[in-house]
Scaffold this active site. Structure first.
Site, short mmCIF file in Angstrom:
data_model
loop_
_atom_site.label_atom_id
_atom_site.label_comp_id
_atom_site.label_asym_id
_atom_site.label_seq_id
_atom_site.Cartn_x
_atom_site.Cartn_y
_atom_site.Cartn_z
NE ARG A 76 29.13 34.30 38.22
CZ ARG A 76 29.83 34.90 39.19
NH1 ARG A 76 29.22 35.39 40.24
NH2 ARG A 76 31.13 35.01 39.09
CG ASN A 114 27.23 41.73 46.82
OD1 ASN A 114 26.70 42.25 47.80
ND2 ASN A 114 28.49 41.91 46.52
CB THR A 116 24.71 34.08 47.18
OG1 THR A 116 25.38 33.61 46.03
CG2 THR A 116 24.37 32.93 48.10
CG ASP A 138 34.77 40.63 43.76
OD1 ASP A 138 35.89 40.38 43.29
OD2 ASP A 138 33.70 40.41 43.16
NE ARG A 173 59.01 44.91 27.26
CZ ARG A 173 59.21 43.66 26.90
NH1 ARG A 173 59.08 42.69 27.78
NH2 ARG A 173 59.52 43.37 25.66
N GLY A 181 37.62 42.30 39.92
CA GLY A 181 36.79 43.28 40.62
C GLY A 181 36.14 44.21 39.62
CG HIS A 182 33.51 43.14 36.42
ND1 HIS A 182 34.02 43.75 35.30
CD2 HIS A 182 33.57 41.81 36.17
CE1 HIS A 182 34.36 42.85 34.41
NE2 HIS A 182 34.11 41.66 34.93
CD GLN A 287 43.17 38.26 40.19
OE1 GLN A 287 43.13 39.32 40.79
NE2 GLN A 287 42.77 38.16 38.92
O1 F6P Z 1 32.74 37.94 42.17
C1 F6P Z 1 33.91 37.24 42.04
C2 F6P Z 1 34.53 37.43 40.68
O2 F6P Z 1 35.71 36.65 40.61
C3 F6P Z 1 34.83 38.86 40.28
O3 F6P Z 1 36.00 39.38 40.86
C4 F6P Z 1 34.92 38.74 38.79
O4 F6P Z 1 34.70 39.98 38.18
C5 F6P Z 1 33.84 37.74 38.49
O5 F6P Z 1 33.65 36.97 39.67
C6 F6P Z 1 34.14 36.82 37.36
O6 F6P Z 1 33.03 36.03 37.12
P1 F6P Z 1 33.02 34.70 36.27
O7 F6P Z 1 33.69 33.63 37.07
O8 F6P Z 1 31.59 34.40 36.05
O9 F6P Z 1 33.80 34.98 35.02
#
Ligand code: F6P
Length: 361
Positions: A76, A114, A116, A138, A173, A181-182, A287
């Site tokens: 990143r 995004n 990028t 995402d 339970r 997905g933040h 994921q």
């Molecule tokens: O943008 C992809 C993603 O996997 C998001 O779903 C997640 O919140 C974030 O990246 C996690 O980022 P990192 O790999 O820097 O922990």
């Protein structure tokens, strides 16, 4: 002769290799192997900034259709500080331009999400020929109906919910499965519906903890002994959604001293109100890992061939995406800086509600 720079930037996902293979194979087969040079930059924009690259050959792209991750590595490089010199005073944007011109590139092909895309658009504004491909689990890139990686991640998150289902029902339970997905809830919503979750919490629909408890109690009343919640990493309560930025930051920081993530906080709140023990499962980066699903292999390959077509036609400055099932080009300046959120009244959300799924609102 076409000289192409290639890089993958941001969080990785499935089908990055499949997409690059698509671009390169199509160029090679359409133009001839001696008419194409592919320069792979390592670890995202860093490779372009610090001149870390390799001239790749056809064999580098062989056997990678099914391979997860990225053969080029990724990192990143925050857009926020892209104009600031690095710790050694290197002007990052100038360095990227210099390397592009030094290699006499015809085009830079960038695979990313995004952040990028903001940098890709900046490089376009600076005069470079750029084509991008939309990657992210995402599915939140504006301008394309789908990003590659998304369907593979839906499969994995769904599988996690499926596995939890059997144990939840054995032990009567309440379980929370936290999905990545933040900022957006596409992955949580789709995996939640596919996995038969009873309650789905996404950032776009702030939740009320009492409504979640009502939904659990309602299920118990109807004779269900267990409940599954699919909760997005960025799920947010109504109280927090109403806070100012500063208040929200403080509230989240306070919560982080007690809970590893939002799901644990929700679990504690439900436990307090119902006296039931709640279990939390976080599939996390699984994921983003492993082999791309067949849909993503096909989709990424198709995007790659479209990118090759644009390069052959010297038609630059676009992201290649899918709109109404057609692979198409979308101007980079339209895409950069915009997120594709789920509308709270989207048809799919109304359909989920019709199935009895609660969004905790
Ligand atoms: O943008 C992809 C993603 O996997 C998001 O779903 C997640 O919140 C974030 O990246 C996690 O980022 P990192 O790999 O820097 O922990």
């Amino acid at each position: 002769m076409k000289r192409i720079g290639l890089l993958t930037s941001g969080g990785d996902c499935q089908a990055l290799n499949a997409a690059m293979r698509g671009v390169v194979k199509a160029l090679w087969f359409q133009l001839g192997g001696d008419q194409v040079e592919i320069y792979g930059f390592y670890n995202g924009y860093r490779g372009l900034i610090y001149s870390n690259y390799k001239l790749l050959s056809f064999s580098d792209f062989s056997g990678i259709l099914t391979r997860g991750g990225t053969i080029l590595g990724s990192s990143r490089t925050p857009f926020k500080t892209i104009r600031e010199p690095d710790e050694n005073g290197v002007d990052k944007v100038s360095a990227m331009k210099q390397n592009y011109y030094k290699l006499n590139l015809d085009c830079l092909v960038v695979l990313g999400g995004n952040g990028t895309h903001k940098t890709a658009n900046l490089l376009r504004e600076e005069g470079l020929n750029v084509i991008t491909l939309p990657k992210t689990i995402d599915n939140d890139l504006w301008g394309t109906d789908m990003t590659f990686g998304f369907q593979s991640a839906v499969n994995i998150a769904t599988n996690a919910i499926d596995c939890i289902h059997t144990t939840a029902s054995s032990h009567s339970r309440v379980f929370i499965v936290e999905v990545m997905g933040h900022k957006v809830g596409w992955l949580t919503l789709n995996a939640g519906i596919a996995g038969g979750a009873d309650i789905i919490l996404i950032p776009e629909i702030p939740y009320d903890i009492d409504k979640i408890v009502d939904a659990i109690n309602m299920r118990t009343k109807r004779g269900s002994s267990f409940t599954i919640l699919a909760v997005a990493e960025g799920a947010i309560s109504k109280e927090r959604a109403a806070m100012s930025k500063k208040e929200l930051k403080e509230s989240l920081a306070k919560s982080a001293t007690k809970y590893p993530s939002v799901s644990y906080e929700i679990a504690a709140e439900i436990e307090k109100r119902t006296g039931q023990e709640i279990r939390v499962t976080v599939p996390g980066h699984t994921q983003r890992g492993g082999s791309p699903c067949p849909y993503d292999r096909v989709f990424a390959s198709r995007l790659g061939t479209k990118a090759a077509e644009l390069i052959i036609n010297n038609d630059y400055g676009y992201m290649v995406g899918i709109v109404n099932r057609e692979i198409t080009k979308i101007p980079l300046e339209d895409v950069a800086g915009k997120l594709k959120y789920l509308e709270p009244d989207a048809t799919i959300i109304n359909e989920a509600r019709m199935l009895g799924i609660s969004f905790g609102d």
